[in-house]
Scaffold this active site. Sequence first.
Site: not given
Length: 207
Positions: A21-22
């Site tokens: 993810s981020n």
Amino acid sequence: MRVVVTAGPTREYLDPVRFLSNPSTGKMGFAVARAAAERGHDVTLIAGPVSLKTPKGVRRVDVTSARDMERAVKAALCGAGESDALIATAAVADWRPAMCAKRKLKKSQMESVLKLARNPDILKGAKGVRKVGFAAETDNILAEAARKCREKRLEFVVANDVGEAGCGFGTDTNRVSFVSADGSVESLPLMGKLAVARRIVRRLEGR
Ligand code: C5P
């Protein structure tokens, strides 16, 4: 007009307890959804995993992965036309693990198991509506934004330099430029994300 907004990160699971993810928090997208609803538009907000309250008057659909987000966008745009819009603020993960294991992977399995597959480009794939994209870059920001605008057939790109203090992931402020396909640029000063969102909605209305 009907406005569909994507927001937040996506999560791409590789086993039941791990994902790629981020750091997107969804603040910019939620501000855009709020600004569009305040202007009386019919707003659907398609949100990755974030912990933000749904803005008043906004229909919200929660999703996890990029492929979930793509499906939700298609459903929300079903029957939409040229006067409607997709504003893509989501930080979609470009890659997902090629396979998601049903059981937790052992540490020793990771390196041999982890292969990646490209995620769909949700914004590029959307057709028949007006589109606004975001570009978060650390280098050549304006040239990259103009290229994205042409490639994804966008009305304009909201470009921001994520290397700069007070901008980008998780902040309450942003300093952006609106970049069109022909490379023309309108640069705004550092302002709150809601103020930026209002400018985006007004600009779209004026086109
Ligand atoms: O190409 P890049 O990822 O930099 O483009 C950013 C823009 O495209 C953003 O508006 C983002 O929401 C959208 N995007 C998307 N689906 C992807 C990747 C990006 O909708 N898979």
